[in-house]
Write a protein that holds these residues in place. Structure first.
Motif, PDB file in Angstrom:
ATOM      1  N   UNK A 172     -48.468 111.587 -75.125  1.00 24.99           N
ATOM      2  CA  UNK A 172     -47.753 112.625 -74.387  1.00 24.99           C
ATOM      3  C   UNK A 172     -48.738 113.629 -73.761  1.00 24.99           C
ATOM      4  N   UNK A 173     -49.773 113.963 -74.532  1.00 24.06           N
ATOM      5  CA  UNK A 173     -50.772 114.899 -74.019  1.00 24.06           C
ATOM      6  C   UNK A 173     -51.500 114.306 -72.815  1.00 24.06           C
ATOM      7  N   UNK A 174     -51.872 113.031 -72.888  1.00 32.30           N
ATOM      8  CA  UNK A 174     -52.594 112.395 -71.794  1.00 32.30           C
ATOM      9  C   UNK A 174     -51.675 112.226 -70.566  1.00 32.30           C
ATOM     10  N   UNK A 175     -50.371 111.997 -70.823  1.00 34.24           N
ATOM     11  CA  UNK A 175     -49.452 111.862 -69.696  1.00 34.24           C
ATOM     12  C   UNK A 175     -49.260 113.202 -68.985  1.00 34.24           C
ATOM     13  N   UNK A 176     -49.117 114.254 -69.799  1.00 32.11           N
ATOM     14  CA  UNK A 176     -48.891 115.578 -69.219  1.00 32.11           C
ATOM     15  C   UNK A 176     -50.107 116.055 -68.424  1.00 32.11           C
ATOM     16  N   UNK A 177     -51.287 115.615 -68.831  1.00 34.91           N
ATOM     17  CA  UNK A 177     -52.503 116.004 -68.100  1.00 34.91           C
ATOM     18  C   UNK A 177     -52.847 115.017 -66.985  1.00 34.91           C
ATOM     19  N   UNK A 178     -52.021 113.958 -66.822  1.00 33.50           N
ATOM     20  CA  UNK A 178     -52.212 113.018 -65.731  1.00 33.50           C
ATOM     21  C   UNK A 178     -53.244 111.957 -65.981  1.00 33.50           C
ATOM     22  N   UNK A 179     -53.692 111.805 -67.229  1.00 35.43           N
ATOM     23  CA  UNK A 179     -54.711 110.790 -67.514  1.00 35.43           C
ATOM     24  C   UNK A 179     -54.094 109.398 -67.566  1.00 35.43           C
ATOM     25  N   UNK A 180     -52.939 109.259 -68.263  1.00 33.80           N
ATOM     26  CA  UNK A 180     -52.281 107.963 -68.421  1.00 33.80           C
ATOM     27  C   UNK A 180     -50.906 107.990 -67.774  1.00 33.80           C
ATOM     28  N   UNK A 181     -50.344 106.792 -67.583  1.00 29.19           N
ATOM     29  CA  UNK A 181     -48.986 106.676 -67.048  1.00 29.19           C
ATOM     30  C   UNK A 181     -47.972 106.873 -68.172  1.00 29.19           C
TER      31      UNK A 181
END
Length: 510
Positions: free
Chosen positions: A431-440
């Motif tokens: 969720x953290x990586x998605x919110x920061x745009x790193x992962x889909x």
């Protein structure tokens, strides 16, 4: 010695000989148990007396002596079991089956004793003139009789009646053991239905919180989609995750309703509103240690095995009765009282009357019927032997399966706890990586699915672990007593046959 003195002394002797007649039944020997001397999963058995089972009930040496109120620690479950034992219709039928078998044994056993009754009868006969004893004889002759009579009492020299009585007695004992089996099964069924209901409630809680989390995730993705940050694929994936949990929630509500209906059927009455508060759901609701013993202990303690042996003993006695049919059958009918041609003088001092009618029947030709009856009895005994052995093997398999579960469920639950923690951490990072745009969003979706699956698996496996321990308790013959300290069964209006206590060689622990 006068004839009257001989008659008075001979009748008791004949009756005593009949009651103490020999038996032609084969000598009974218990079949060897067709199972190994040890259970296959010895890792779950610890040869020690220091365990929580003995701490609760120090005198308990076997699971069958452990009261269910001590094994099941949840006060609400205990209350439900008491209601079921008092109201369940299968339990009531089993109780009446015992009463029926007891009465049938009484009927069979009564044939061992003479039937004596008091009676008065009169006979009036008009004879034609040419059939009278003399021309002056009255045309109507009268005969009055009163006294005590014994009808067709069989002198059981060869044990036919005695063996039939023994067979009925063993069938009665087998029925009493069947009642104990129903009792044990009912206790375990109520416990299993209760654990299914509690698990469904836990899953409902999980799905409710998951549904809220998925809704928040969907709202987040929808907001990102509205501003052009998230794609329509992300929005569709979030919606599918939300709908999946919604469908699961509807299914688990249905499961809860069905579990309540199953519990209602087992209880046989509506559950009261003032039930005790349930304990925290978990393995602590059940005693953590169970005396296991050896396979040989099952022969002395499991009611279905004891009942199968009673049925075998009944078949053995029926062979004796079939063999006795080859020998003479001796019966006597007698009457002792008064007789008179006039009613007014019936009980006069000179009107004493007796009649003694022995009868001897020797089979000569029966068309093979007697031999066929013996063949039937022997075949039924062979069937009873096979059924007894199969019952022992089934009991061994049930205990062995439950021990295998006890040896593995703890490790499985520990692994699922770790898996749940790892899945939760993975979801947080995704969720953290998605919110920061790193992962889909696909990474978040996979993490949510893995966490949800791990949580459901943990609850489901926890329920199966509880069920397995209940099965072990039942397989070892437990669930008949409420309190091992008093040793008294619940609502037991019929004393079961006395059993030979066995020794326990081990205890299964968590």
């Amino acid at each position: 010695m006068s004839s009257s003195l001989f008659r008075r002394s001979a009748l008791p002797v004949l009756i005593s000989l009949a009651l103490a007649g020999c038996s032609l039944a084969p000598k009974y020997e218990r079949p060897d148990a067709p199972v190994p001397a040890q259970y296959p999963d010895q890792n779950a058995v610890q040869n020690t007396g220091a365990n929580s089972a003995s701490a609760v009930a120090p005198d308990v040496a076997a699971s069958s002596d452990l009261g269910w109120s001590e094994f099941f620690r949840d006060p609400q479950l205990q209350a439900l079991i008491r209601i079921a034992l008092a109201n369940n219709r299968d339990m009531r039928i089993a109780v009446q089956r015992v009463e029926e078998a007891r009465a049938m044994y009484g009927v069979a056993d009564s044939d061992r004793y003479p039937t004596i009754g008091a009676g008065v009868n009169a006979q009036m006969t008009r004879n034609p003139e040419n059939m009278r004893m003399s021309p002056d004889a009255p045309s109507v002759s009268r005969f009055y009789q009163a006294g005590l009579g014994m009808t067709a009492f069989e002198l059981d020299f060869f044990g036919r009646v005695r063996n039939l009585s023994e067979a009925a007695f063993q069938q009665y004992l087998a029925t009493a053991q069947a009642r104990r089996t129903v009792h044990i099964n009912l206790v375990s069924l109520v416990a299993e239905a209760y654990f299914r209901l509690r698990t469904a409630q836990q899953l409902d809680g999980l799905m409710e919180s998951t549904l809220l989390s998925r809704q928040n995730t969907y709202d987040l993705v929808k907001a990102r989609f509205d501003v052009g940050v998230a794609s329509s694929l992300d929005l569709a994936q979030a919606k599918s995750q939300l709908d999946t949990v919604r469908a699961d929630r509807a299914a688990i509500i249905r499961v809860q309703a069905q579990a309540k209906n199953a519990m209602q059927l087992l209880l046989g009455a509506e559950a009261p509103a003032d039930l005790p508060q349930p304990a925290v759901f978990g393995r602590d609701q059940i005693l953590a240690a169970i005396p296991v013993g050896l396979p040989s202990d099952l022969l002395e303690r499991r009611p279905d095995i004891i009942g199968a042996e009673n049925a075998l003993l009944a078949s053995n006695a029926n062979i004796g009765a079939a063999r006795a049919a080859f020998f003479p059958n001796i019966s006597i009918t007698g009457l002792l009282g008064f007789a008179s041609p006039q009613l007014g003088g019936l009980f006069g001092s000179g009107q004493r009357y007796w009649q003694f009618s022995p009868q001897l029947q020797v089979p000569i030709f029966t068309g093979g019927g007697i031999r066929s009856n013996l063949d039937v009895a022997e075949a039924r005994k062979n069937i009873a032997v096979a059924e007894y052995e199969k019952t022992v093997q089934t009991a061994f398999r049930e205990v062995a399966d439950a021990l295998a579960g006890e040896a593995t469920y703890s490790g499985e639950l520990d692994a699922l706890r770790d898996l749940e923690a790892s899945a939760a951490e993975t979801l947080r990072l995704a969720q953290l990586r998605y919110e920061t745009g790193i992962d889909s969003f696909l990474q978040v979706q996979n993490a949510e699915v893995n966490l949800y699956t791990a949580q459901r698996a943990f609850l489901q496996t926890g329920m199966e672990s509880l069920m397995n321990r209940v099965e072990l308790y039942k397989a070892l013959g437990g669930g008949w007593l409420e309190d091992s300290a008093t040793g008294l069964p619940v609502a037991d209006s019929n004393a079961a046959a006395g059993q030979v206590p066995g020794s326990a060689a081990g205890t299964v622990t968590e």
